[in-house]
Each structure stands twice: as structure tokens, then as C-alpha cells.
Design a protein around this motif. Structure first.
Motif, short mmCIF file in Angstrom:
data_model
loop_
_atom_site.label_atom_id
_atom_site.label_comp_id
_atom_site.label_asym_id
_atom_site.label_seq_id
_atom_site.Cartn_x
_atom_site.Cartn_y
_atom_site.Cartn_z
N THR A 46 -2.81 -33.14 3.54
CA THR A 46 -1.93 -32.66 2.47
C THR A 46 -0.59 -33.38 2.58
O THR A 46 -0.15 -33.74 3.68
N GLY A 47 0.04 -33.59 1.43
CA GLY A 47 1.27 -34.40 1.43
C GLY A 47 0.97 -35.81 1.90
O GLY A 47 1.82 -36.48 2.49
N GLY A 48 -0.22 -36.30 1.60
CA GLY A 48 -0.66 -37.62 2.07
C GLY A 48 -0.14 -38.77 1.22
O GLY A 48 -0.39 -39.93 1.53
N ASP A 49 0.56 -38.45 0.16
CA ASP A 49 1.09 -39.50 -0.72
C ASP A 49 2.27 -40.24 -0.11
O ASP A 49 2.52 -41.39 -0.43
N SER A 50 3.00 -39.56 0.77
CA SER A 50 4.28 -40.15 1.22
C SER A 50 4.62 -39.70 2.63
O SER A 50 3.95 -38.83 3.21
N GLY A 51 5.68 -40.32 3.15
CA GLY A 51 6.24 -39.88 4.42
C GLY A 51 5.22 -39.89 5.56
O GLY A 51 4.43 -40.84 5.71
N ILE A 52 5.26 -38.84 6.36
CA ILE A 52 4.40 -38.75 7.53
C ILE A 52 2.93 -38.74 7.10
O ILE A 52 2.08 -39.42 7.71
N GLY A 53 2.61 -38.00 6.03
CA GLY A 53 1.22 -37.90 5.56
C GLY A 53 0.64 -39.25 5.16
O GLY A 53 -0.51 -39.56 5.46
N ARG A 54 1.45 -40.08 4.47
CA ARG A 54 0.97 -41.42 4.11
C ARG A 54 0.65 -42.23 5.36
O ARG A 54 -0.37 -42.91 5.44
N ASN A 120 -14.15 -33.65 8.60
CA ASN A 120 -14.02 -33.54 10.06
C ASN A 120 -12.61 -33.25 10.55
O ASN A 120 -12.43 -32.72 11.64
N ILE A 121 -11.61 -33.69 9.78
CA ILE A 121 -10.22 -33.56 10.24
C ILE A 121 -9.38 -33.01 9.08
O ILE A 121 -9.34 -33.61 8.00
N LEU A 122 -8.76 -31.86 9.31
CA LEU A 122 -7.83 -31.31 8.31
C LEU A 122 -6.41 -31.47 8.83
O LEU A 122 -6.10 -30.96 9.91
N VAL A 123 -5.58 -32.17 8.09
CA VAL A 123 -4.16 -32.30 8.46
C VAL A 123 -3.33 -31.49 7.47
O VAL A 123 -3.16 -31.87 6.31
N ASN A 124 -2.87 -30.32 7.92
CA ASN A 124 -1.99 -29.46 7.12
C ASN A 124 -0.57 -29.97 7.29
O ASN A 124 0.04 -29.76 8.35
N ASN A 125 -0.05 -30.62 6.27
CA ASN A 125 1.20 -31.36 6.46
C ASN A 125 2.23 -31.16 5.33
O ASN A 125 3.40 -31.40 5.53
N ALA A 126 1.80 -30.70 4.16
CA ALA A 126 2.75 -30.57 3.04
C ALA A 126 3.77 -29.48 3.34
O ALA A 126 3.47 -28.49 4.01
N ALA A 127 4.98 -29.66 2.84
CA ALA A 127 6.01 -28.63 3.03
C ALA A 127 7.17 -28.88 2.07
O ALA A 127 7.34 -29.98 1.54
N VAL A 128 7.95 -27.81 1.88
CA VAL A 128 9.23 -27.92 1.16
C VAL A 128 10.32 -27.32 2.03
O VAL A 128 10.04 -26.53 2.94
N GLN A 129 11.55 -27.71 1.75
CA GLN A 129 12.71 -27.07 2.40
C GLN A 129 13.88 -27.08 1.42
O GLN A 129 14.04 -28.01 0.63
N PHE A 130 14.68 -26.01 1.48
CA PHE A 130 15.84 -25.85 0.60
C PHE A 130 17.01 -25.39 1.45
O PHE A 130 17.19 -24.19 1.65
#
Ligand code: NAD
Ligand code: MG
Length: 282
Positions: A46-54, A120-130
Motif C-alpha cells: 500500500t502506498g506503493g506509488d511513491s516514497g518508501i512504498g515505491r 506472499n508478502i503484505l506491506v502495510n505502508n500507506a498513511a496520512v499525517q496532519f
């Protein structure tokens, strides 16, 4: 790549776009050699489009995996990631949408399994912060959005993924240094990141009899779209670490490779602290 110590002033709206960052973050370390550590594996990030996820997507592909990436709405970033994964010889399925919805999370997992033949591998990575400097500033709407995105989605996706998992499969959750050291500007966000620690340790125990491992990564300041999208002043971002600079996503993702691969076969319920030298417990 020489790692920058200062950044030009810049700001974006959430979710930030990697393509608009100056300089663009380093995705993968030049000369990193894959060793087939994830050959034949399917990962959902998740959040694999950019940043750490990419970066995780591209390193996983260099290690032989096929990947599905979920993202909120950043179509250009997602397509750029897809091109990078394909350049590594991997398949990359793009799944756009909001993981605050449990039914959508089920769809994300089903689409991954259908298009890539398993999970086989789930990377839970998406997040928001305010960032907010007072509790009064944290509205109930913000509180709900932060918890639904940053931790409820981890439950939804893990629940949907588990029926597809076998011996040796893994979940990797992205927490944050903010929960270990406390953050006066990110009380709600740091609370979700602490919940992720409890979730990871507890799920690791629940799933150990099934030989499914659950671990996490707790990054420090990393140069990603989240930063110009949420902090007013990015110019000195990361300078308060022992190493004196922000980390690049390329320096975080190898921890995910380790936790996803058999190299970490005796490790579960643990966090790797990729934070430029902050000594934190656990
Ligand atoms: P990023 O902006 O590249 O990634 C966050 C992603 O979350 C976005 O790409 C976006 O598509 C996705 N997202 C947000 N809301 C969503 C929703 N409702 N549904 C689906 N997707 C949604 O930034 P990043 O810094 O790479 O963030 C990745 C992880 O790293 C996050 O968990 C973040 O909390 C964590 N982290 C980052 C830092 C840092 O300094 N950058 C430090 C500690 C932890
Ligand atoms: Mg993004």
C-alpha cells in the motif's frame, strides 16, 4: 547519489507527488545487486506509488518478485513505479482507491491474487499525517481519518490476505520513530504508529503457529512526498538526526527485503529502526 543535507523550500497538497519533489528522492541504490531473494513471490504494497512504498516495490522486483501496488489517486506516480518495476523484469498491477473502506481492501487483495496468482508478502505502508500543535486542533474528523487510514486498514488488509497465506509468508508494517520518541506535533499520527507496534507484536504471536511472520520498520525522517505535503518548512528536514541528514527511500527499502525474505526466518514481532541513529527501545 550524494545525499542532500538541506532542501529548497517547497510545499504540496496531500497526497504529495514524487514527480514534483526537488530533488526527487532516490528510489534504489545504484549498483544494488539482486540475489533472487524473493523469486516467485507476490507482494502487495500500500502506498506503493511513491516514497518508501515505491522503493520497496522496485527492490522487491530486483529480487525477483511481482508486485501489486495500491495508491489513493496519484496516477502519474503509480505509472512511474509500474515502469520501474517492469524495467526490473517484474509485473506490476496498479490498484487505485481508498483503503479506509474494508470492502475495498478485500477487493485489493482479490485483484492481486487474481492477476498475480497468489499473495506472499503484505506491506502495510500507506498513511496520512496532519501536524497540529494542540489537542484542540485535532478535530474528530482528522482523528478518524488518521486512524482509519493508518491502522484500521492494516486490520482490513491483513484479514483479507490471510486466507491466501502459506508457511513462510510475511506481513511487514510501517510504523515511525515518532511513536518511540513522542512527537508534540503529531500526537494522533504517533498514536496510530504505536498501535501498529502493538498490532505487529500481537499478530506475530497469533500467526506464529501458522509459520507466518509479522514484522515492521520504523523509519526516521525520510525524503518522500509526505514531507512537503505536510510540513511547513522542509529546508532542515532530518538534520536533527545523529547522521545529520534525512534518509532516502533507497536506504529504507532494503530492511523490507530482509524482513520479506528467508534471511529473517527466525525473526517475528520485531521492528527495524531505519532512522539515522536515534537510539530507541524495542
Ligand atoms: P508517501 O506519501 O510516498 O506514501 C504514503 C502513501 O499513502 C501515498 O502514496 C498515498 O497514496 C497513500 N495513502 C494515503 N491515504 C490513503 C488512503 N486513504 N487509501 C490508500 N492509500 C492512501 O510517503 P512515505 O513517507 O513514503 O510514507 C510511507 C510510510 O512511511 C507511511 O506509513 C509513513 O507514515 C511512514 N513514515 C514516513 C516517514 C518519513 O519521514 N517520510 C517517517 C516515518 C514513517
Ligand atoms: Mg503517493
Amino acid at each position: 547519489m550524494k545525499k542532500p543535507k538541506t532542501f529548497k523550500p517547497q510545499s504540496q497538497e496531500l497526497p504529495g507527488q514524487q514527480s514534483k519533489m526537488v530533488p526527487e528522492p532516490e528510489v534504489i541504490r545504484q549498483g544494488y545487486e539482486g540475489a533472487d531473494k524473493l523469486r516467485g513471490k507476490v507482494a502487495l504494497i500500500t502506498g506503493g506509488d511513491s516514497g518508501i512504498g515505491r522503493s520497496v516495490a522496485v527492490y522487491f522486483a530486483r529480487e525477483g518478485a511481482n508486485v501489486a501496488i495500491n495508491y489513493l489517486n496519484e496516477v502519474k506516480d503509480a505509472k512511474d513505479t509500474q515502469k520501474m518495476v517492469e524495467a526490473e523484469g517484474g509485473k506490476c498491477v496498479l490498484i487505485k482507491g481508498d483503503i479506509r473502506s474494508e470492502s475495498f481492501c478485500k477487493k485489493v487483495v482479490e485483484t492481486t491474487v487474481k492477476k498475480l496468482g497468489g499473495l506472499n508478502i503484505l506491506v502495510n505502508n500507506a498513511a496520512v499525517q496532519f501536524p497540529k500543535d494542540s489537542l484542540d486542533g485535532i478535530s474528530s474528523k482528522q482523528l478518524l481519518e488518521t486512524f482509519e487510514t493508518n491502522i484500521f486498514s492494516f486490520f482490513h488488509l491483513s484479514k483479507a490476505a490471510l486466507p491466501h497465506f502459506k508457511d513462510g509468508d510475511t506481513i511487514i508494517n510501517t510504523s515511525s520513530v515518532t511513536t518511540y520518541r513522542g512527537s508534540e506535533h503529531l500526537v494522533d499520527y504517533a498514536s496510530t504508529k504505536g498501535a501498529i507496534v502493538g498490532f505487529t507484536r500481537s499478530l506475530a504471536k497469533m500467526l506464529a503457529p501458522k509459520k507466518i511472520r509479522v514484522n515492521g520498520v520504523a523509519p526516521g525522517p525520510i525524503w518522500t512526498p509526505l514531507i512537503p505535503a505536510t510540513f511547513d518548512d522542509v529546508t532542515k528536514f532530518g538534520q536533527d538526526t545523529a547522521l545529520g541528514r534525512a534518509g532516502q527511500p533507497s536506504e529504507v527499502a532494503p530492511a523490507y527485503v530482509f524482513l520479506a525474505s528467508e534471511d529473517s526466518s527466525y525473526i517475528t514481532g520485531q521492528f527495524i529502526h531505519v532512522n539515522g541513529g536515534e537510539i530507541v527501545g524495542g
